[in-house]
Design an enzyme around this catalytic site. Structure first.
Site, PDB file in Angstrom:
ATOM      1  N   ASP A   1      28.998  37.716 -67.359  1.00  0.00           N
ATOM      2  CA  ASP A   1      30.182  37.435 -66.552  1.00  0.00           C
ATOM      3  C   ASP A   1      30.744  36.044 -66.885  1.00  0.00           C
ATOM      4  O   ASP A   1      31.945  35.875 -67.149  1.00  0.00           O
ATOM      5  CB  ASP A   1      29.744  37.508 -65.075  1.00  0.00           C
ATOM      6  CG  ASP A   1      30.881  37.749 -64.118  1.00  0.00           C
ATOM      7  OD1 ASP A   1      31.992  38.023 -64.596  1.00  0.00           O
ATOM      8  OD2 ASP A   1      30.650  37.667 -62.900  1.00  0.00           O
TER       9      ASP A   1
ATOM     10  N   TYR B   1      20.074  40.249 -62.020  1.00  0.00           N
ATOM     11  CA  TYR B   1      19.780  41.279 -61.032  1.00  0.00           C
ATOM     12  C   TYR B   1      18.407  41.934 -61.204  1.00  0.00           C
ATOM     13  O   TYR B   1      18.039  42.836 -60.429  1.00  0.00           O
ATOM     14  CB  TYR B   1      20.889  42.340 -61.010  1.00  0.00           C
ATOM     15  CG  TYR B   1      22.156  41.882 -60.292  1.00  0.00           C
ATOM     16  CD1 TYR B   1      22.228  40.632 -59.688  1.00  0.00           C
ATOM     17  CD2 TYR B   1      23.272  42.705 -60.210  1.00  0.00           C
ATOM     18  CE1 TYR B   1      23.388  40.212 -59.033  1.00  0.00           C
ATOM     19  CE2 TYR B   1      24.435  42.300 -59.549  1.00  0.00           C
ATOM     20  CZ  TYR B   1      24.475  41.049 -58.956  1.00  0.00           C
ATOM     21  OH  TYR B   1      25.613  40.644 -58.303  1.00  0.00           O
TER      22      TYR B   1
HETATM   23  N1  AR6 Z   1      26.449  39.157 -74.533  1.00  0.00           N
HETATM   24  C1  AR6 Z   1      25.608  40.228 -74.361  1.00  0.00           C
HETATM   25  N2  AR6 Z   1      24.636  40.263 -73.430  1.00  0.00           N
HETATM   26  C2  AR6 Z   1      24.471  39.169 -72.658  1.00  0.00           C
HETATM   27  C3  AR6 Z   1      25.306  38.011 -72.765  1.00  0.00           C
HETATM   28  C4  AR6 Z   1      26.324  38.042 -73.762  1.00  0.00           C
HETATM   29  N3  AR6 Z   1      27.146  37.012 -73.949  1.00  0.00           N
HETATM   30  N4  AR6 Z   1      24.904  37.102 -71.833  1.00  0.00           N
HETATM   31  C5  AR6 Z   1      23.843  37.659 -71.169  1.00  0.00           C
HETATM   32  N5  AR6 Z   1      23.589  38.894 -71.669  1.00  0.00           N
HETATM   33  P1  AR6 Z   1      23.493  39.323 -66.415  1.00  0.00           P
HETATM   34  P2  AR6 Z   1      23.250  41.245 -64.222  1.00  0.00           P
HETATM   35  C6  AR6 Z   1      22.568  39.878 -71.230  1.00  0.00           C
HETATM   36  O1  AR6 Z   1      22.677  38.327 -65.687  1.00  0.00           O
HETATM   37  O2  AR6 Z   1      21.780  41.296 -64.342  1.00  0.00           O
HETATM   38  C7  AR6 Z   1      26.227  37.197 -62.993  1.00  0.00           C
HETATM   39  O3  AR6 Z   1      26.129  35.908 -62.471  1.00  0.00           O
HETATM   40  C8  AR6 Z   1      21.396  39.382 -70.439  1.00  0.00           C
HETATM   41  O4  AR6 Z   1      20.379  38.904 -71.314  1.00  0.00           O
HETATM   42  O5  AR6 Z   1      24.697  38.858 -67.139  1.00  0.00           O
HETATM   43  O6  AR6 Z   1      23.996  42.545 -64.050  1.00  0.00           O
HETATM   44  C9  AR6 Z   1      27.218  38.060 -62.239  1.00  0.00           C
HETATM   45  O7  AR6 Z   1      28.282  37.312 -61.696  1.00  0.00           O
HETATM   46  C10 AR6 Z   1      20.955  40.626 -69.702  1.00  0.00           C
HETATM   47  O8  AR6 Z   1      20.139  41.453 -70.549  1.00  0.00           O
HETATM   48  O9  AR6 Z   1      23.986  40.515 -65.444  1.00  0.00           O
HETATM   49  C11 AR6 Z   1      26.376  38.689 -61.181  1.00  0.00           C
HETATM   50  O10 AR6 Z   1      26.257  37.864 -60.033  1.00  0.00           O
HETATM   51  C12 AR6 Z   1      22.259  41.380 -69.452  1.00  0.00           C
HETATM   52  O11 AR6 Z   1      23.221  40.774 -70.319  1.00  0.00           O
HETATM   53  C13 AR6 Z   1      25.028  38.834 -61.837  1.00  0.00           C
HETATM   54  O12 AR6 Z   1      24.957  37.843 -62.847  1.00  0.00           O
HETATM   55  C14 AR6 Z   1      22.757  41.322 -68.022  1.00  0.00           C
HETATM   56  O13 AR6 Z   1      22.502  40.045 -67.439  1.00  0.00           O
HETATM   57  C15 AR6 Z   1      24.876  40.181 -62.506  1.00  0.00           C
HETATM   58  O14 AR6 Z   1      23.571  40.309 -62.987  1.00  0.00           O
END
Ligand code: AR6
Length: 176
Positions: free
Chosen positions: A38, A125
């Site tokens: 995000d 999450y």
């Molecule tokens: N490109 C691809 N994957 C990524 C990237 C990127 N640039 N950055 C992180 N990941 P998360 P959630 C991976 O935390 O668990 C936010 O603050 C990461 O390693 O982004 O759904 C939102 O505002 C992980 O495997 O999302 C919400 O409050 C995956 O993306 C909350 O986090 C998801 O991690 C959502 O949490």
């Protein structure tokens, strides 16, 4: 005829850099930005994305909404809200599957041919990565079997572990 397995790619990298029709954002219910994917999407897209997100008036867990991309190389951002892992008895599996399905439905409606997903819910999450990979892959395959669009789905992992879990989930479905 194109096989379903040819329509799915698993890569390791940064989702914001991809030149696809749509990137999916793992957002929160507000959805006004945050950390992880995000944060990366909002930083790369610029402040106008935040303005448009304010007008969305929130997004419910398991649902998805679409916006423009502003400075990103993609054409659309689909914001979906994954479930917070609470031990697995609170409908987390169903809600995670719903994120993929609703995002793909929006993609189909907007004639999106290529779409990239992060591993929704597996970061902040805390959804277990292997379990999430199985749900992601099976929900995507089900949708691709029933729909012409999108033509290609890219699953983007940020780390090696997620990459391996996605590869394993895909091979379990296609090899049996
Ligand atoms: N490109 C691809 N994957 C990524 C990237 C990127 N640039 N950055 C992180 N990941 P998360 P959630 C991976 O935390 O668990 C936010 O603050 C990461 O390693 O982004 O759904 C939102 O505002 C992980 O495997 O999302 C919400 O409050 C995956 O993306 C909350 O986090 C998801 O991690 C959502 O949490």
């Amino acid at each position: 005829m194109v096989q379903i397995s040819d329509k799915i790619r698993i890569i390791q990298g940064d989702i914001v850099k991809l030149e696809v029709d749509a990137v999916v954002n793992a957002a929160n219910t507000t959805p006004l930005g945050g950390g992880g994917v995000d944060g990366a999407i909002h930083r790369a897209a610029g402040p106008e994305l935040l303005e448009e997100c304010r007008d969305l008036k929130g997004c419910v867990t398991g649902e998805a909404k679409i916006t423009k991309v502003y400075l990103l190389p993609a054409k659309w951002v689909i914001h979906t809200v994954g479930p917070i892992w609470q031990g697995g008895q609170k409908g987390e599996d169903y809600l995670l599957a719903s994120c993929y399905r609703k995002s793909l439905e929006l993609a189909r409606e907007h004639i999106i041919k290529t779409i990239a997903f992060p591993a929704i819910s597996t970061g902040a999450y805390n959804f277990p990565s292997k379990r999430a990979a199985g749900i992601a892959v099976s929900e995507i395959i089900k949708f691709l079997q029933e729909n012409e669009l999108p033509e290609r789905v890219i699953l983007v992992s940020f780390n090696k572990e997620t990459y391996q879990h996605l590869q394993q989930a895909l091979s379990e479905i296609f090899v049996g």
